[in-house]
Design an enzyme around this catalytic site. Structure first.
Site, PDB file in Angstrom:
ATOM      1  CB  ILE A 168       3.826   5.020  13.181  1.00  0.00           C
ATOM      2  CG1 ILE A 168       3.521   3.523  13.342  1.00  0.00           C
ATOM      3  CG2 ILE A 168       4.127   5.376  11.738  1.00  0.00           C
ATOM      4  CD1 ILE A 168       2.246   3.085  12.645  1.00  0.00           C
ATOM      5  CG  LEU A 226      -2.114   0.950   1.195  1.00  0.00           C
ATOM      6  CD1 LEU A 226      -2.946   0.791  -0.069  1.00  0.00           C
ATOM      7  CD2 LEU A 226      -2.971   0.756   2.439  1.00  0.00           C
ATOM      8  CG  ASP A 232     -12.365  -7.865   5.534  1.00  0.00           C
ATOM      9  OD1 ASP A 232     -11.182  -7.662   5.877  1.00  0.00           O
ATOM     10  OD2 ASP A 232     -12.713  -8.858   4.865  1.00  0.00           O
ATOM     11  CE1 TYR A 264      -3.824  -7.079  10.265  1.00  0.00           C
ATOM     12  CE2 TYR A 264      -6.127  -7.467   9.685  1.00  0.00           C
ATOM     13  CZ  TYR A 264      -4.926  -6.831   9.448  1.00  0.00           C
ATOM     14  OH  TYR A 264      -4.817  -5.945   8.403  1.00  0.00           O
TER      15      TYR A 264
END
Length: 738
Positions: A494, A469, A559, A582
């Site tokens: 991060i 991504l 999802d 997850y």
């Protein structure tokens, strides 16, 4: 409009708006833009339009909608509700009566009775709304005549010069008679006459045809201004059609010069003609007036950057000495280029005014976007280009173009960082074939209207340099001329506040995209600490720092935050209930990020596939099956596949729009992994016999998967269909192999 308002019009360049309201006819089928964009059923759009700060609006009172079965059966209720509402909101309506149409079913552009019938309708409009002063009885009569009488695209599907010119004459006569009928009711009524205006450039060998085109483009305005007689350069051409010369000379005796000449200018308006057809794609090749040649958008081939609309304004002003307005300014592109196009048009208009051109307004076209202009509205393909509002949501959603309009209308400096970049039409990547540097073309181009950008563009920081991504974001940002910095964990961890603060201080971004994270669903069952560090703690650190610095944040979810108990696609507002670690890490990230930074954008998506990643499901499946190897896929897990280029483009648009909260973005079609593999193999013409469709248990997953985790959206369906996405994936694969 009273005299005071007229003087205001003359003193400054104003911002107008326009609603795409085409009702064109193909055979016996009508294509209505207002049915597609929903404005036919939403009077509340008028409040949205008023919020933009526009002073006037090109607004439909369409013959085909109002009186399809004759004036005696006219239904005025739609206009009765809307025109007074515009008046109450201080927006001047410019009433459009026919927009790329040919009238009701009983008539056509070649019907001798067309002009009189439209004039009767125009008179009825004026009788009912005597306070309306600005009219466009027919939009783009020359363009409509070409499409309907010369190219055969729209009704009556003519493909010859006589039908083309007859359609033009009938429309121009209808304009004259309509304004005459209107002025019998309202003597102060004013004509705003629109048409597409561009310029044709060419090789020396094609200069005669280019000159013909450059003269023909004025024909509608020339007729209305009484300029067409034996002295006109095209007189011999016009009379060679067999049409009686008296039909042309009629306009000399019945002049109807516009109070405002409306120039509709698009990136496709300027053309390049070249007899060297072997240099160009087959779809660009034309035959006309004894020539065989390529006809292509000049911006796609000319090495010298195009001058834009500024010189065209000068040409129109010198030719007619009548007030001008840019009556359509729109570009189908990424959001940043839509804004750059509008700003360039606006700056060109203001510059032209400073140089003595009486330019009154710039009209932001397609306030609710437009449908299927990529096929010239000859069929319903579902292709949508948003405008200041995007109608793919339950209610039209304001985009960054709307914000830019508000700034221009209020006289404020445009504020969005992406406006520092040049649009695609100014960049080296605009060419679709070998660039041409013709002396004639170069000599006729001017640089003074380019609308230079000052200063460097602030970047977008992208976390996730090693991931699919992150790399896709960097690639597409480069394509869209959005400055970005793709950072590795070493450059910005991060989950470490000091590391994030340091990166923010060094790069001064306007936005941060978190494309990093822990992605191994099964491993997360044992590697819990690392999973939560990367997927929950890291995004929360970004959220807190971005909120403190006023920086836009985009981060991703999954999802797998849902448990799969329902058998219909999950919406943004559905309750999360993850089955595995997850999914739990992502659900926790959603909660923390929105608590710390309510302005953050969180995109839930799933089942990536794309052309730039060798390890996604689709690529692996096709490679295995093509080699005759077995490939296993689940037959009882339903997902919504997502094409990565579509996802990134939509995310960047939403980020530029400063959207916030949770969005679901996929290519929409729920199907099992096994069905997905079968489907893509069929499209790739690969034998699927090696595909093993297994249950979840047979797949040997360590982590529980929901049986059904397909996503849908209650906020907006922004991505193309899965069929369309798969077709583009297969095409990119074929090009790579070739």
């Amino acid at each position: 409009m009273n005299e005071k308002e007229d003087r205001v019009f003359a003193k400054e360049v104003l911002l107008w708006g326009g609603l795409e309201c085409t009702v064109n006819r193909v055979a016996n089928q009508y294509f209505s833009q207002m049915d597609r964009n929903g404005h036919a059923y939403r009077i509340c759009d008028l409040e949205r339009f008023a919020s933009l700060g526009i002073r006037a609006i090109r607004y439909p009172v369409l013959w085909e909608h109002t009186a399809p079965d004759g004036l005696d059966q006219a239904d005025w209720s739609w206009s009765d509700a809307r025109l007074p509402e515009l008046q109450a909101r201080g927006i001047i309506p410019i009433a459009g009566l026919v927009h790329h149409g040919s009238g009701p079913m009983h008539t056509s552009l070649t019907d001798p009775g067309f002009a009189g019938q439209l004039a009767a309708f125009a008179g009825a409009v004026a009788q009912r709304y005597p306070w309306v002063e600005y009219y466009t009885p027919i939009n783009e009569p020359l363009t409509t005549a070409r499409f309907s009488g010369l190219y055969g695209l729209w009704y009556p599907h003519g493909r010859d010069e006589r039908t083309f010119i007859q359609a033009l004459l009938n429309q121009c006569r209808a304009i004259v008679l309509s304004m005459r009928a209107i002025r019998q009711i309202n003597p102060h009524a004013k004509l705003v006459q629109t048409d597409d205006l561009g310029k044709t450039y060419s090789t020396p060998e094609m200069s005669e045809l280019a000159s013909f085109y450059n003269t023909r483009r004025w024909l509608a305005w020339d007729l209305l201004c009484g300029k067409v007689g034996q002295e006109h350069p095209l007189w011999e051409y016009l009379t060679s059609t067999g049409i009686n010369p008296s039909e042309f000379l009629w306009f000399k005796e019945n002049r109807c010069p516009p109070e405002i000449i409306g120039i509709n200018y698009y990136i496709t308006s300027d053309r390049w003609l070249d007899q060297r057809v072997e240099r160009y794609p087959a779809h660009c090749i034309s035959t006309y007036r004894g020539y065989r040649f390529a006809d292509i958008e000049a911006v796609r081939v000319l090495a010298t950057s195009m001058p834009g609309v500024g010189p065209l304004l000068e040409e129109a002003w010198k030719r007619y000495r009548l007030p001008l307005a840019i009556t359509e300014a729109h570009l189908g592109a990424g959001r940043e280029d839509q804004m750059r196009w509008l700003l360039e048009i606006w700056q060109a208009a203001r510059q032209a005014r400073q140089q003595g051109v009486d330019i009154r307004a710039v009209t932001v076209w397609a306030l609710l976007g437009s449908y299927d202009w990529n096929c010239l509205v000859t069929e319903c393909r579902g292709y949508y280009e948003p405008g200041p509002f995007d109608v793919r949501s339950l209610t039209p959603r304001a985009t960054a173009v709307a914000t830019l309009m508000q700034e221009l209308a209020a006289g404020r400096a445009p504020s969005h960082p992406v406006l520092k970049g040049q649009g695609w039409w100014r960049r080296a990547g605009r060419f679709t074939c070998k660039p041409v540097a013709s002396r004639t073309a170069v000599a006729s181009l001017h640089a003074k209207y380019h609308g230079a950008r000052n200063g460097a563009m602030q970047p977008i920081l992208i976390a996730g340099a090693t991931g699919t991504l992150g790399r896709a974001f960097a690639k597409i940002c480069e394509q869209r001329n959005l400055t970005c910095k793709l950072l590795s964990r070493k450059e910005m961890d991060i989950a470490v506040r000091s590391s994030v603060e340091g990166a923010i201080d060094r790069h001064q971004p306007w936005a941060v995209v978190n494309a990093s994270g822990y992605v191994h669903v099964d491993n997360a069952e044992s590697d819990v600490s690392r999973c939560f560090r990367e997927n929950a703690i890291g995004p929360s650190v970004l959220a807190e720092i971005c909120a403190a610095h006023g920086i836009q944040l985009l981060t991703f979810s999954t999802d797998l935050v849902f448990d799969g108990r329902q058998q219909s696609p999950y919406l943004e507002s559905d309750t999360v209930a993850p089955l595995n670690n997850y999914g739990r890490s992502k659900a926790e990230a959603e909660r923390r990020v929105l608590d710390l930074c309510p302005e953050a954008l969180i995109v839930r998506t799933s089942a990536f596939f794309g052309p730039w990643d060798a390890y996604n499901f689709v690529t692996l499946a096709l490679e295995a099956l093509a080699q005759g190897n077995p490939f296993a896929a689940s037959r009882d897990v339903t997902v919504s596949p997502t094409y990565v280029p579509d996802l990134v483009d939509a995310c960047l648009d939403l980020l530029i729009d400063r959207e916030a909260g949770i969005w679901h973005l996929t290519n929409g079609e729920p199907l099992t992994w096994a069905d997905f593999a079968f489907k893509i193999a069929a499209k790739a013409c690969i034998d699927p016999s090696g595909l093993n469709a297994l249950t979840r248990e047979e797949m040997g997953f360590l982590a529980l998967r929901p049986a059904y985790s397909a996503l849908a959206s209650e906020r907006g369906i922004l991505l193309p269909t899965l069929e369309d996405a798969m077709d583009r994936y297969i095409e990119s694969r074929r090009q790579e192999i070739a």
